[in-house]
Design an enzyme around this catalytic site. Structure first.
Site, mmCIF file in Angstrom:
data_model
loop_
_atom_site.group_PDB
_atom_site.id
_atom_site.type_symbol
_atom_site.label_atom_id
_atom_site.label_comp_id
_atom_site.label_asym_id
_atom_site.label_seq_id
_atom_site.Cartn_x
_atom_site.Cartn_y
_atom_site.Cartn_z
ATOM 1 N N CYS A 1 2.845 94.184 51.325
ATOM 2 C CA CYS A 1 4.264 94.166 50.733
ATOM 3 C C CYS A 1 5.327 94.516 51.887
ATOM 4 O O CYS A 1 4.794 95.584 52.690
ATOM 5 C CB CYS A 1 4.186 95.433 49.759
ATOM 6 S SG CYS A 1 5.745 95.727 48.967
ATOM 7 N N LEU A 2 6.579 93.982 51.921
ATOM 8 C CA LEU A 2 7.276 94.240 52.764
ATOM 9 C C LEU A 2 7.956 95.678 52.898
ATOM 10 O O LEU A 2 8.148 96.050 53.893
ATOM 11 C CB LEU A 2 8.521 93.554 52.876
ATOM 12 C CG LEU A 2 8.253 91.718 52.833
ATOM 13 C CD1 LEU A 2 9.569 91.126 52.394
ATOM 14 C CD2 LEU A 2 8.023 91.511 54.252
ATOM 15 N N GLN B 1 13.702 96.214 46.375
ATOM 16 C CA GLN B 1 13.345 96.491 47.694
ATOM 17 C C GLN B 1 14.426 96.332 48.802
ATOM 18 O O GLN B 1 14.373 96.426 49.635
ATOM 19 C CB GLN B 1 12.327 95.401 47.774
ATOM 20 C CG GLN B 1 10.760 95.581 47.363
ATOM 21 C CD GLN B 1 9.892 94.381 47.760
ATOM 22 O OE1 GLN B 1 10.022 93.474 47.448
ATOM 23 N NE2 GLN B 1 9.179 94.812 48.919
ATOM 24 N N HIS C 1 3.031 91.051 41.302
ATOM 25 C CA HIS C 1 3.335 91.979 42.293
ATOM 26 C C HIS C 1 4.872 92.229 42.537
ATOM 27 O O HIS C 1 5.310 93.434 42.445
ATOM 28 C CB HIS C 1 2.879 91.528 43.900
ATOM 29 C CG HIS C 1 3.294 92.397 44.843
ATOM 30 N ND1 HIS C 1 2.386 93.031 45.815
ATOM 31 C CD2 HIS C 1 4.348 92.665 45.672
ATOM 32 C CE1 HIS C 1 2.999 93.608 46.778
ATOM 33 N NE2 HIS C 1 4.338 93.543 46.346
ATOM 34 N N HIS D 1 7.222 95.666 41.063
ATOM 35 C CA HIS D 1 8.671 96.478 41.718
ATOM 36 C C HIS D 1 9.567 97.004 40.581
ATOM 37 O O HIS D 1 10.265 97.662 40.994
ATOM 38 C CB HIS D 1 9.013 95.627 42.987
ATOM 39 C CG HIS D 1 8.462 95.508 43.980
ATOM 40 N ND1 HIS D 1 8.007 96.786 44.782
ATOM 41 C CD2 HIS D 1 7.722 94.556 44.617
ATOM 42 C CE1 HIS D 1 7.221 96.536 45.668
ATOM 43 N NE2 HIS D 1 7.085 95.238 45.815
ATOM 44 N N GLY E 1 7.644 87.028 48.656
ATOM 45 C CA GLY E 1 8.513 87.584 47.476
ATOM 46 C C GLY E 1 9.156 88.762 47.803
ATOM 47 O O GLY E 1 8.857 89.302 48.664
#
Ligand code: NI
Length: 184
Positions: A98-99, A50, A140, A144, A45
């Site tokens: 999470c990236l 991000q 999730h 963000h 995702g």
């Protein structure tokens, strides 16, 4: 085009993102680039903040996890202007990463089932119920958009224990195989 992923500590990750309108420039290209960025970093995702864009858009491709949860078969979507309108059932704990927080995995408690409204890339409205892994991934990514990171949802003690690690990550002390950007 592959975007760099903004890392924990970047102010854009803490902003409340704004809805977009159908005339948002190059939306389809952006969505396709977000999928590409997500794939090259092995994510399932990715939310627009991000990649530095404070807009209410996230993409998910859960099909790689289909073996763990058959309900993820074909679950590849862009969610625009999403609103979780109902959170149902009991809380469940599961490990998340999470990236934007490389190399950190923690168990996070979330509702097992949600009802969500959103528009797709053609601005067609949808209202759907998700459970299991899909509900977790959506929650999730949705977080963000409200400036919430999964580590915010940990216990006070756990957060305290992770504080120095998160500070180190925000300063670039980690290794990642993908393009990223830390706050100056
Ligand atoms: Ni994330």
């Amino acid at each position: 085009m592959i975007y760099p992923v903004y890392i924990y500590g970047s102010p854009v990750l803490r902003k409340v993102a704004q809805d977009i309108t159908p005339d948002y420039p190059n939306l389809k290209q952006l969505i396709s680039d977000m999928f590409e960025t997500m794939y090259q970093s092995d994510g399932i995702g990715l939310a627009a903040p991000q990649i530095g864009l404070s807009i209410r858009l996230f993409v998910i491709d859960g099909t790689a996890l289909e073996e763990d949860d058959p309900a993820l078969k074909g679950f590849k979507k862009a969610f625009i202007n999403a609103q979780i309108i109902e959170r149902l059932d009991e809380m469940v704990r599961y490990s998340e990463g999470c990236l934007s927080i490389p190399n950190l995995h923690e168990e996070v408690e979330r509702e097992s089932k949600i009802r969500i409204k959103y528009v797709d890339e053609n601005f067609q409205p949808h209202e759907e119920v998700y459970e299991g892994m899909a509900a977790r991934i959506i929650q999730h990514e949705y977080d963000h958009l409200d400036g919430i990171m999964f580590t915010d949802r940990l216990s006070a003690i756990r957060k305290q224990l992770l504080k120095s690690k998160l500070t180190a990550i925000s300063k670039g002390k980690f290794s990642a195989e993908y393009k990223y950007k830390i706050a100056k």
